[in-house]
Design a protein around this motif. Sequence first.
Motif, PDB file in Angstrom:
ATOM      1  N   THR A  42       0.828  -1.202   0.000  1.00  0.00           N
ATOM      2  CA  THR A  42       0.000   0.000   0.000  1.00  0.00           C
ATOM      3  C   THR A  42       0.864   1.254   0.000  1.00  0.00           C
ATOM      4  OG1 THR A  42      -1.736  -1.186   1.174  1.00  0.00           O
ATOM      5  CG2 THR A  42      -1.852   1.208   1.212  1.00  0.00           C
ATOM      6  N   THR A  43       1.938   1.235   0.787  1.00  0.00           N
ATOM      7  CA  THR A  43       2.860   2.370   0.832  1.00  0.00           C
ATOM      8  C   THR A  43       3.499   2.591  -0.533  1.00  0.00           C
ATOM      9  OG1 THR A  43       3.319   1.919   3.156  1.00  0.00           O
ATOM     10  CG2 THR A  43       4.913   3.287   1.990  1.00  0.00           C
ATOM     11  N   GLU A  44       3.913   1.510  -1.170  1.00  0.00           N
ATOM     12  CA  GLU A  44       4.534   1.623  -2.489  1.00  0.00           C
ATOM     13  C   GLU A  44       3.550   2.196  -3.505  1.00  0.00           C
ATOM     14  OE1 GLU A  44       7.330   1.770  -5.323  1.00  0.00           O
ATOM     15  OE2 GLU A  44       7.640   1.320  -3.207  1.00  0.00           O
ATOM     16  N   ARG A  45       2.299   1.729  -3.472  1.00  0.00           N
ATOM     17  CA  ARG A  45       1.291   2.260  -4.390  1.00  0.00           C
ATOM     18  C   ARG A  45       1.055   3.743  -4.142  1.00  0.00           C
ATOM     19  NH1 ARG A  45      -3.229  -1.078  -3.108  1.00  0.00           N
ATOM     20  NH2 ARG A  45      -1.983  -2.812  -2.470  1.00  0.00           N
ATOM     21  N   ALA A  46       1.032   4.138  -2.877  1.00  0.00           N
ATOM     22  CA  ALA A  46       0.825   5.547  -2.542  1.00  0.00           C
ATOM     23  C   ALA A  46       1.985   6.391  -3.057  1.00  0.00           C
ATOM     24  CB  ALA A  46       0.684   5.708  -1.032  1.00  0.00           C
ATOM     25  N   ARG A  47       3.205   5.879  -2.930  1.00  0.00           N
ATOM     26  CA  ARG A  47       4.368   6.612  -3.439  1.00  0.00           C
ATOM     27  C   ARG A  47       4.317   6.745  -4.957  1.00  0.00           C
ATOM     28  NH1 ARG A  47       8.461   3.653   0.493  1.00  0.00           N
ATOM     29  NH2 ARG A  47       8.334   5.097   2.234  1.00  0.00           N
ATOM     30  N   GLU A  48       3.892   5.689  -5.627  1.00  0.00           N
ATOM     31  CA  GLU A  48       3.805   5.729  -7.087  1.00  0.00           C
ATOM     32  C   GLU A  48       2.746   6.723  -7.549  1.00  0.00           C
ATOM     33  OE1 GLU A  48       2.998   1.706  -8.155  1.00  0.00           O
ATOM     34  OE2 GLU A  48       5.056   1.044  -7.848  1.00  0.00           O
ATOM     35  N   ARG A  98       1.725   9.381  -5.863  1.00  0.00           N
ATOM     36  CA  ARG A  98       1.888  10.681  -5.213  1.00  0.00           C
ATOM     37  C   ARG A  98       2.030  11.809  -6.213  1.00  0.00           C
ATOM     38  NH1 ARG A  98       6.856  12.993  -2.159  1.00  0.00           N
ATOM     39  NH2 ARG A  98       5.916  14.812  -1.238  1.00  0.00           N
ATOM     40  N   VAL A  99       2.865  11.640  -7.212  1.00  0.00           N
ATOM     41  CA  VAL A  99       3.100  12.708  -8.182  1.00  0.00           C
ATOM     42  C   VAL A  99       1.818  13.080  -8.919  1.00  0.00           C
ATOM     43  CG1 VAL A  99       4.389  13.334 -10.266  1.00  0.00           C
ATOM     44  CG2 VAL A  99       5.542  12.155  -8.388  1.00  0.00           C
ATOM     45  N   PRO A 100       1.080  12.137  -9.461  1.00  0.00           N
ATOM     46  CA  PRO A 100      -0.170  12.526 -10.128  1.00  0.00           C
ATOM     47  C   PRO A 100      -1.171  13.180  -9.158  1.00  0.00           C
ATOM     48  CG  PRO A 100       0.453  10.309 -10.770  1.00  0.00           C
ATOM     49  CD  PRO A 100       1.367  10.724  -9.677  1.00  0.00           C
ATOM     50  N   LEU A 101      -1.199  12.724  -7.911  1.00  0.00           N
ATOM     51  CA  LEU A 101      -2.128  13.310  -6.948  1.00  0.00           C
ATOM     52  C   LEU A 101      -1.744  14.741  -6.621  1.00  0.00           C
ATOM     53  CD1 LEU A 101      -2.769  10.335  -4.482  1.00  0.00           C
ATOM     54  CD2 LEU A 101      -4.317  11.290  -6.188  1.00  0.00           C
ATOM     55  N   VAL A 102      -0.458  15.002  -6.458  1.00  0.00           N
ATOM     56  CA  VAL A 102       0.001  16.363  -6.175  1.00  0.00           C
ATOM     57  C   VAL A 102      -0.322  17.267  -7.353  1.00  0.00           C
ATOM     58  CG1 VAL A 102       2.060  17.778  -5.801  1.00  0.00           C
ATOM     59  CG2 VAL A 102       1.772  15.653  -4.533  1.00  0.00           C
ATOM     60  N   ALA A 103      -0.105  16.785  -8.556  1.00  0.00           N
ATOM     61  CA  ALA A 103      -0.408  17.577  -9.750  1.00  0.00           C
ATOM     62  C   ALA A 103      -1.908  17.866  -9.834  1.00  0.00           C
ATOM     63  CB  ALA A 103       0.075  16.846 -10.995  1.00  0.00           C
ATOM     64  N   ALA A 104      -2.716  16.877  -9.543  1.00  0.00           N
ATOM     65  CA  ALA A 104      -4.168  17.064  -9.583  1.00  0.00           C
ATOM     66  C   ALA A 104      -4.608  18.048  -8.505  1.00  0.00           C
ATOM     67  CB  ALA A 104      -4.875  15.730  -9.407  1.00  0.00           C
ATOM     68  N   ALA A 105      -4.044  17.925  -7.309  1.00  0.00           N
ATOM     69  CA  ALA A 105      -4.404  18.845  -6.230  1.00  0.00           C
ATOM     70  C   ALA A 105      -4.004  20.271  -6.580  1.00  0.00           C
ATOM     71  CB  ALA A 105      -3.735  18.405  -4.929  1.00  0.00           C
ATOM     72  N   THR A 106      -2.856  20.434  -7.196  1.00  0.00           N
ATOM     73  CA  THR A 106      -2.400  21.761  -7.606  1.00  0.00           C
ATOM     74  C   THR A 106      -3.344  22.344  -8.656  1.00  0.00           C
ATOM     75  OG1 THR A 106      -0.131  21.106  -7.161  1.00  0.00           O
ATOM     76  CG2 THR A 106      -0.440  23.045  -8.551  1.00  0.00           C
ATOM     77  N   ALA A 107      -3.746  21.528  -9.604  1.00  0.00           N
ATOM     78  CA  ALA A 107      -4.667  21.988 -10.643  1.00  0.00           C
ATOM     79  C   ALA A 107      -6.011  22.385 -10.047  1.00  0.00           C
ATOM     80  CB  ALA A 107      -4.848  20.900 -11.697  1.00  0.00           C
TER      81      ALA A 107
END
Length: 90
Positions: A54-60, A62-71
């Motif tokens: 689960t931690t590994e999936r969250a790390r993978e 993370r980048v798209p989620l941060v980009a989506a949150a920023t948008a």
Amino acid sequence: MVATNGKVSTNGKVDTEALRAEIRQTRAELGETVQALAAKADVKARVRQSVAQTTERARENRVPLVAAATAVTGVLAAIVVLMVMRKRSR
């Protein structure tokens, strides 16, 4: 006539080498079964493995989620600015 898995010598006796091979095979299968059962019974190890996955999936992700949150944040900020500008023009 004695048979082990269909292996009988011509004189009616059991083929001891075939019997030994069958015993080795059975022991190997039993060992695999015991290992599988032990792995299922080790709840702590299974939980640790699940957490790691689960931690590994969250790390993978993370980048798209941060980009989506920023948008999303940018879009919300633009909406707020437009609403403020609209109120001032009235």
